[in-house]
Write an enzyme that holds these catalytic residues in place. Structure first.
Site, PDB file in Angstrom:
ATOM      1  N   HIS A   9       1.451  -0.795  15.057  1.00 15.22           N
ATOM      2  CA  HIS A   9       1.444  -1.633  13.860  1.00 15.22           C
ATOM      3  C   HIS A   9       2.650  -2.555  13.754  1.00 15.22           C
ATOM      4  CE1 HIS A   9       1.460  -2.162   9.315  1.00 15.22           C
ATOM      5  NE2 HIS A   9       0.211  -2.439   9.614  1.00 15.22           N
ATOM      6  N   ARG A  16      -2.644  -5.421  19.455  1.00 14.84           N
ATOM      7  CA  ARG A  16      -3.550  -4.281  19.286  1.00 14.84           C
ATOM      8  C   ARG A  16      -4.976  -4.731  19.025  1.00 14.84           C
ATOM      9  NH1 ARG A  16      -5.169  -1.977  14.528  1.00 14.84           N
ATOM     10  NH2 ARG A  16      -3.441  -2.926  13.393  1.00 14.84           N
ATOM     11  N   TYR A  55       1.201   5.618  11.829  1.00 18.25           N
ATOM     12  CA  TYR A  55       1.361   4.207  12.179  1.00 18.25           C
ATOM     13  C   TYR A  55       2.691   4.042  12.904  1.00 18.25           C
ATOM     14  CZ  TYR A  55      -2.408   2.555   9.067  1.00 18.25           C
ATOM     15  OH  TYR A  55      -3.613   2.306   8.462  1.00 18.25           O
ATOM     16  N   ARG A  69       0.867  -1.178   0.000  1.00 18.08           N
ATOM     17  CA  ARG A  69       0.000   0.000   0.000  1.00 18.08           C
ATOM     18  C   ARG A  69       0.903   1.226   0.000  1.00 18.08           C
ATOM     19  NH1 ARG A  69      -5.154  -1.902   1.656  1.00 18.08           N
ATOM     20  NH2 ARG A  69      -5.081  -3.635   3.131  1.00 18.08           N
ATOM     21  N   ARG A 107      -6.471  -5.300  -0.213  1.00 17.16           N
ATOM     22  CA  ARG A 107      -7.904  -5.009  -0.089  1.00 17.16           C
ATOM     23  C   ARG A 107      -8.187  -3.516   0.061  1.00 17.16           C
ATOM     24  NH1 ARG A 107      -9.627  -8.555   3.962  1.00 17.16           N
ATOM     25  NH2 ARG A 107     -10.262 -10.071   2.400  1.00 17.16           N
ATOM     26  N   HIS A 110       3.005  -9.494   1.024  1.00 15.46           N
ATOM     27  CA  HIS A 110       2.765  -8.536   2.102  1.00 15.46           C
ATOM     28  C   HIS A 110       4.060  -8.076   2.756  1.00 15.46           C
ATOM     29  CE1 HIS A 110       1.077  -7.421   6.219  1.00 15.46           C
ATOM     30  NE2 HIS A 110       0.317  -6.725   5.406  1.00 15.46           N
TER      31      HIS A 110
END
Length: 696
Positions: free
Chosen positions: A606, A578, A482, A389, A419, A449
Site C-alpha cells: 500500500h 500493485r 497493509y 478511514r 467510499r 486523503h
C-alpha cells in the site's frame, strides 16, 4: 531548487516528441488483471490452504466493489449518451463489452478453483462443505430443528403475480428464485425468497467437526414448509449488484452530513449493474430475472459452485493455525524500544527523524503511542489530525477524545466521503464532536486523503511541533495487514508545512507552496513530472538517470508520458505497482528502459514511494497519493521528502530489495500481459518478516 527543475523541463526537446496513440492500457482491464493476480494466489498450491480460501473471498469482494463503482459509472455515462473515451480510445460501451467478457472468464476460473481445488483440499484437511443429501441421522434431525427454531421465523416468501409485483432485491443479498405448482390446477407461480444475512452463511453440521452446510441448501430442503400444499418445481440462487457510487451535491448552503446521509439512504436503491446466477439456472428463470430486474443480458454472470465466495472469510476464521500463514508479532522500531517502559516519543524525535515500516513494525508502539502520549502529556497544547478511514473503537479516536476532555485544542478532519466508510465515519465523527473535538468535514469538491498528524507542545519558552506523515490510514486493524511507510519527525520545516496545510483544510487559506511537502491538487503532478524531466537532463549531460516509483495505481497521462519520454532519453525507469497500470513497459522505441512489476502477497502493498536518482544526490518521497486523476486533481494529498541520513539509507535498502532481479513478482510485458513469478524467487514480504525493516 523548484525553479531549476522547471527550467530543465522547459528546455527538454522530448516534450515535443509525438507519442503513439496506443500507449495507454485500459484502466478497467488493468484492474481486472490485478484481481486475476489475487486469484492466482488462491490457485497456488504453495500457499497455506486457508490463505487460499481467503484469497477466493478477497477476489469476490474486490469484484463486488468494482461493479458497484467502476462498472456503474461506465453504465451511467453510456446511458447519458456521453461519448467521452478512456485514454486508450474506448468509449463506455466498448469498455463494458470487454469487462463483461473478461469477468465471465475470471468468474468461471474462480468457481473452478473453488470446486476443483479448494473444496477437495479442504476435505482432506477435515473441513467439509456438504449438501443436504449428505446429512443423515441425528445431524439431519438437529439441523431440521435449527431451521424451525432459527431460520423459518425470519423467512418471507414473496409471490409474484398480478396482485404482487416483483419485489425489490437489495444489493449483494443472496436470494432464491422458486417456481411452485398448484397440484389441483397445474398453474405455476414464481416466488422470491431472501436468504438471511444475519446468520452464518455456512451452518455447522455437528459439534467438534468442521462440516458445514450452505444456508441456502438448508432452506431449499425445507421449501415444503414454506409452500405447504404446493409442489416445488425448481429453485435457483441468484444475487444482484447495484450502483453504489454516491453523487453528493456539495452545496455550501446545505449541511454536508445531511446531504451524505440522504444519499446513503438512496444508495440501496441504485439500479442493478450485475446479476449473478448459478451455472445450472434454467433459461426460464434467467429470462424472468433479466426481464423483471431490467438487467442487460451481458451482465448476467454464470457462477460455477457457490455464489458469493466471500463466505470463505468464515472458514478463514477457524482455529486451524497449521492451515494459515505463521503468526507474527510486529517489532517495535528500535528508536522506541527501551525496556518495559515506553520511551517518550517526543524525546526520541528531538534526536532525529524515525522512518516506520508497517506491518513489520508495530503501529501500536509508534503512531498510536505518539497520539496517546500527546493526549496525556500536560505540555501538549494542540493535536491536529486527518482521518480518512479508521475504526470506531480505535485507540486513536479515544485518545483524541481524552485530549479534548483534558482541555487541549483538538482538531480532527474527518473525511465523511470515504467510499463505503461514509456511515461509520459519520457516526464516530459525531462522537468526536460530542466530546469537544473540533471536527471538520473537508473541503468542498475535494476529498481529504492525506495521512497527517501534528502535535504542538510547549517546551520551556519554545513551541515545538511534532509530526507524522504516512502512506496509510490511522487504522490499527488494517495496519496489521497493509504494508505502509510513515515518517515521525520534529523537523521545524515539516512542522511549519503541516501547520500551513491544516490552515488550508480548516480555514480559507489558499496556500499552494510548501517547504518540504508536495501537496495535491496543486503541486504533486507538477512536482513529480518536473523531477522526471530533471532525470532526462542528467542523462543528456552524460550523467545517470533513475526514476523508481512504488504505488497502488498509475493512470495519470501526464505522468505516464513523462515516464515514456524519460525511458526514450535513456533514463532507467523502474515501477512497482500493485493494482492498475495504464502504461506499457518494454515497448521498443517507447519504454524499453522501463520495468513494471507487481507484488501481491500476504500483506497489501500500500505504500507510495518516489525515488529520483538526481545524479547521486538521491531524493526519496513518501505519501498518500497514487498517480491517478482523482488523487492529483480531486483530493488533498501530501508527499514528504525523506532527508535524515539514516532514513534515506533505509529507503535505499528497501527499494534495492524490492527491485532485486530475483524478488518474486509479476512482470508486465509489452503486450500488456503480466508474466507469472518465476519459481524459486525470493518472497519480499517473507524476507522483511525474517529480517525486520532493516533487512538487506
Amino acid at each position: 531548487m523548484a525553479d531549476a527543475i522547471d527550467r530543465a523541463a522547459a528546455k527538454d526537446p522530448l516534450t515535443t516528441v509525438e507519442l503513439p496513440e496506443d500507449r495507454f492500457y485500459n484502466r478497467e482491464m488493468s484492474w481486472l488483471d490485478f484481481n486475476a493476480r489475487v486469484l492466482a494466489l488462491a490457485e497456488d498450491p504453495a500457499e497455506p490452504l486457508l490463505e487460499r480460501a481467503k484469497f477466493l473471498a478477497i477476489f469476490a469482494s474486490n469484484l463486488d466493489e468494482f461493479y458497484m463503482v467502476r462498472v456503474a459509472g461506465l453504465k451511467r455515462r453510456r446511458e447519458m449518451g456521453l461519448t467521452v473515451n478512456s485514454a486508450d480510445g474506448l468509449n463506455p460501451g466498448e469498455q463494458l463489452a470487454l469487462i463483461s467478457a473478461r469477468t465471465q472468464e475470471l468468474v468461471e476460473r474462480h468457481g473452478r478453483c473453488f470446486t476443483d481445488q479448494i473444496l477437495p483440499a479442504l476435505g482432506e484437511a477435515g473441513i467439509k462443505i456438504v449438501h443436504w443429501g449428505q446429512v443423515t441421522g441425528d445431524d439431519r434431525q438437529r439441523l431440521q430443528q435449527y431451521f424451525v427454531d432459527h431460520i423459518f421465523p425470519v423467512l418471507t416468501p414473496l409471490a409474484v403475480d398480478p396482485a404482487h409485483p416483483f419485489p425489490y432485491i437489495s444489493s449483494l443479498s443472496l436470494n432464491m428464485a422458486i417456481i411452485v405448482r398448484d397440484p389441483e390446477t397445474g398453474a405455476e407461480r414464481f416466488a422470491r425468497l431472501k436468504v438471511p444475512n444475519n446468520v452464518d452463511r455456512l451452518v455447522r453440521v455437528r459439534r467438534g467437526e468442521f462440516d458445514y452446510l450452505p444456508l441456502e441448501d438448508l432452506i431449499a430442503a425445507h421449501l415444503g414448509i414454506l409452500f405447504p400444499g404446493m409442489q416445488v418445481v425448481e429453485y435457483q440462487v441468484f444475487r444482484v449488484t447495484r450502483n453504489a457510487d454516491l453523487e453528493v451535491a456539495e452545496d455550501r448552503d446545505e449541511d454536508l452530513l445531511q446531504a451524505l446521509e440522504r444519499e446513503l439512504a438512496r444508495r440501496r436503491f441504485g439500479p442493478p449493474v450485475r446479476l449473478e446466477i448459478a451455472d445450472t439456472t434454467s433459461e426460464r428463470i434467467l429470462d424472468l430475472l433479466i426481464n423483471e430486474l431490467d438487467v442487460d443480458p451481458a451482465d448476467a454472470v454464470e457462477v460455477p459452485g457457490l455464489l458469493d465466495l466471500s463466505c470463505m472469510f468464515q472458514l478463514y476464521a477457524l482455529d486451524r493455525p497449521t492451515l494459515k500463514d505463521p503468526p507474527f508479532v510486529p517489532a517495535t522500531n528500535p528508536a522506541f524500544a527501551e525496556g518495559e517502559n515506553p520511551k517518550s516519543v517526543f524525546a526520541t524525535l528531538r534526536d532525529g527523524d524515525v522512518l516506520l515500516h508497517h506491518p513489520y513494525e508495530s503501529f501500536a508502539t509508534t503512531v498510536q503511542r505518539f497520539i496517546e502520549q500527546a493526549a496525556a502529556d500536560r505540555h501538549v497544547l494542540a493535536i491536529k489530525q486527518t482521518l480518512y478511514r479508521t475504526s470506531g473503537d480505535s485507540p486513536i479516536v479515544q485518545a483524541l477524545i481524552e485530549a479534548a476532555a483534558a482541555g487541549k485544542q483538538v482538531v480532527a478532519l474527518v473525511e465523511v466521503k470515504a467510499r463505503f466508510d461514509e456511515q461509520a465515519n459519520i457516526s464516530w465523527a459525531k462522537a468526536l464532536e460530542k466530546a469537544g473535538v473540533h471536527v471538520v468535514y473537508g473541503l468542498v469538491g475535494l476529498k481529504t486523503h492525506c495521512k497527517t498528524a501534528l502535535v504542538v507542545r510547549q517546551e520551556g519558552n519554545v513551541i515545538r511541533r511534532y509530526c507524522h506523515i504516512g502512506t496509510g490510514n490511522y487504522n490499527p486493524k488494517t495496519a496489521r495487514i497493509y504494508e505502509d511507510l510513515g515518517l515521525l519527525t520534529a523537523d521545524p520545516d515539516i512542522g511549519a508545512d503541516l501547520t500551513d496545510l491544516f490552515n488550508v483544510l480548516t480555514g480559507y487559506s489558499r496556500q499552494t507552496e510548501y517547504r518540504n511537502l508536495l501537496v495535491a491538487p496543486q503541486g504533486i503532478r507538477d512536482g513529480i513530472v518536473s523531477r522526471i524531466h530533471r532525470e532526462i537532463e542528467h542523462v543528456k549531460a552524460g550523467r545517470p538517470g533513475l526514476v523508481r516509483l512504488k504505488m497502488n495505481s498509475i493512470v495519470d497521462e501526464p505522468v505516464i508520458d513523462a515516464l515514456y519520454r524519460a525511458s526514450m532519453a535513456g533514463v532507467e525507469v523502474d515501477i512497482t505497482v500493485r493494482g492498475i497500470c495504464a502504461l506499457r513497459a518494454g515497448v521498443p522505441g517507447l519504454s524499453e528502459n522501463m520495468v513494471v512489476r507487481s507484488i501481491v502477497g500476504r500483506f497489501l502493498e500500500h505504500s507510495r514511494v518516489f525515488h529520483f536518482g538526481n545524479a547521486g544526490d538521491d531524493e526519496y518521497w513518501i505519501g498518500s497519493a497514487d498517480m491517478m486523476h482523482r488523487n492529483l486533481d480531486r483530493r488533498v494529498e501530501a508527499l514528504v521528502q525523506i532527508k535524515a541520513p539514516a532514513a534515506v539509507d533505509r529507503m535505499a535498502r528497501l527499494l534495492a530489495l524490492i527491485t532485486r532481479p530475483d524478488t518474486r513478482c509479476w512482470r508486465l510485458g509489452p503486450d500488456g500481459w503480466y508474466r507469472s513469478p518465476e519459481a524459486g524467487g525470493r518472497d519480499l514480504q517473507a524476507v522483511l518478516l525474517r529480517g525486520g525493516a532493516g533487512a538487506e
